[in-house]
Motif scaffolding. Structure first.
Motif, mmCIF file in Angstrom:
data_model
loop_
_atom_site.group_PDB
_atom_site.id
_atom_site.type_symbol
_atom_site.label_atom_id
_atom_site.label_comp_id
_atom_site.label_asym_id
_atom_site.label_seq_id
_atom_site.Cartn_x
_atom_site.Cartn_y
_atom_site.Cartn_z
ATOM 1 N N GLN A 155 11.348 4.482 -30.156
ATOM 2 C CA GLN A 155 13.411 4.663 -30.674
ATOM 3 C C GLN A 155 14.329 4.184 -29.805
ATOM 4 O OE1 GLN A 155 15.990 7.754 -30.499
ATOM 5 N NE2 GLN A 155 14.525 8.659 -32.159
ATOM 6 N N THR A 156 13.474 4.101 -28.213
ATOM 7 C CA THR A 156 14.840 2.660 -27.411
ATOM 8 C C THR A 156 14.427 1.534 -27.994
ATOM 9 O OG1 THR A 156 14.695 4.287 -25.193
ATOM 10 C CG2 THR A 156 15.011 2.033 -24.969
ATOM 11 N N GLN A 157 13.216 1.174 -28.149
ATOM 12 C CA GLN A 157 12.778 -0.579 -28.383
ATOM 13 C C GLN A 157 13.411 -0.570 -29.615
ATOM 14 O OE1 GLN A 157 8.810 -0.196 -28.493
ATOM 15 N NE2 GLN A 157 8.580 -1.043 -26.481
ATOM 16 N N GLY A 164 21.420 -3.670 -30.926
ATOM 17 C CA GLY A 164 21.081 -4.165 -28.920
ATOM 18 C C GLY A 164 21.944 -3.334 -28.015
ATOM 19 N N CYS A 165 22.056 -2.162 -28.033
ATOM 20 C CA CYS A 165 22.242 -0.833 -27.250
ATOM 21 C C CYS A 165 21.102 0.577 -27.561
ATOM 22 C CB CYS A 165 23.604 -0.869 -27.489
ATOM 23 S SG CYS A 165 23.961 0.528 -26.191
ATOM 24 N N ASN A 166 21.062 0.644 -26.120
ATOM 25 C CA ASN A 166 19.618 1.989 -26.841
ATOM 26 C C ASN A 166 20.489 3.323 -27.058
ATOM 27 O OD1 ASN A 166 19.392 3.971 -24.741
ATOM 28 N ND2 ASN A 166 18.502 2.095 -23.347
ATOM 29 N N PHE A 167 20.329 4.345 -27.754
ATOM 30 C CA PHE A 167 20.785 5.643 -28.610
ATOM 31 C C PHE A 167 22.041 6.284 -26.676
ATOM 32 C CE2 PHE A 167 18.517 5.641 -32.826
ATOM 33 C CZ PHE A 167 19.306 4.931 -32.780
ATOM 34 N N ASP A 168 20.526 5.969 -25.908
ATOM 35 C CA ASP A 168 20.737 6.732 -24.789
ATOM 36 C C ASP A 168 22.925 6.700 -23.999
ATOM 37 O OD1 ASP A 168 19.013 8.769 -24.886
ATOM 38 O OD2 ASP A 168 17.770 7.702 -23.895
#
Length: 275
Positions: A155-157, A164-168
């Motif tokens: 999910q991060t990738q 261009g930004c991870n969910f966390d």
């Protein structure tokens, strides 16, 4: 407006004598929220063995506790204030957030740490990054989730590739903008160890329970995916020793969380149709 409402409720201290009155007034200022809280407080699932009808918010706080009403009110405010709440993606993420929060609340009941119920707030907001993308950029949300389903990206990738930004990071940015206390934001940080040891302090316990609640919500909300990856076995292996939970306790816990989630979803019209 959503951020201001969230900030006002989160900042209420459970140890403050005036907090119950302040929470009552905040809820009463919103007629729809008042009605939903009273309906929830009068549901068999939440009221339990009490036969007394709850007719006031102050009585609901006395019966269920300030922390419970506080976390329930927060959940309802997030649902009501989120754009696109009737669309499938947003509904799924809202349902997921509510289920995780209820899981954390159940774990808080078993804890000896002070103010343990605050972990329910951390669990509620843990997927805020996904929720915001689902609400404001549903096409991008779908692209990310389609990549995750292919199992070629985490999910991060996938979020880094598409937006261009991870969910966390999005979650942390939103919560900081809403002035959520740092110890709640810190409770959402991932733990690298594969098998967790009993927590040494409240902050470590909050991190464990927030992650535990998020994964348990996955098991409840998406059972078809969970069975495929043997998620229950993973949960017991990772958290069993740390949180003193075995297969029997976990089965009972999942049943209770599911019951509360169904009651909650019925009150706020958050049922998600089967795929």
């Amino acid at each position: 407006t959503l951020g201001a409402s969230i900030t006002n409720i989160v900042q209420l201290s459970s140890a403050d004598e005036d907090s119950a009155e302040q929470l009552t007034n905040l809820i009463l200022a919103d007629v729809a929220l008042t009605q939903k809280i009273l309906r929830l407080a009068n549901s068999v699932t939440f009221r339990g063995a009490s036969n007394q009808i709850v007719t006031t918010i102050s009585r609901a706080i006395q019966l269920l506790g300030l922390d419970t009403i506080k976390s329930c009110a927060l959940a309802m405010i997030v649902v009501d204030g989120m754009p696109g709440k009737q669309t499938l993606y947003v509904k799924k993420e809202l349902k997921f957030a509510l289920t995780a929060s209820l899981a954390a609340r159940q774990m808080a009941k078993r804890s000896a740490f002070p103010n343990a119920e605050e972990v329910a707030i951390a669990a509620l907001f843990k997927n805020m990054g996904r929720l915001l993308v689902a609400a404001f950029e549903p096409s991008l949300y779908k692209e990310v989730m389609d990549l995750v389903k292919q199992r070629t990206y985490t999910q991060t990738q996938a979020s880094l590739k598409i937006i261009g930004c991870n969910f966390d990071d999005l979650t942390e940015m939103a919560l900081q903008a809403w002035h959520i206390p740092e110890f709640i934001i810190s409770a959402m940080k991932l733990i690298t160890a594969k098998r967790l040891a009993p927590p040494k302090n409240r902050q470590e316990w909050m991190r464990q329970v927030t992650e535990f609640s998020e994964i348990s919500a996955q098991l409840i909300c998406h059972p078809e995916e969970s069975e495929e990856i043997a998620l229950e076995e993973f949960i017991l292996e990772r958290f069993g020793t740390a949180l003193n939970i075995d297969e029997i306790k976990y089965t009972e816990l999942i049943a209770k969380i599911t019951e509360e989630a169904n009651a909650f979803n019925n009150q706020i019209n958050l049922q998600v149709p089967a795929a």
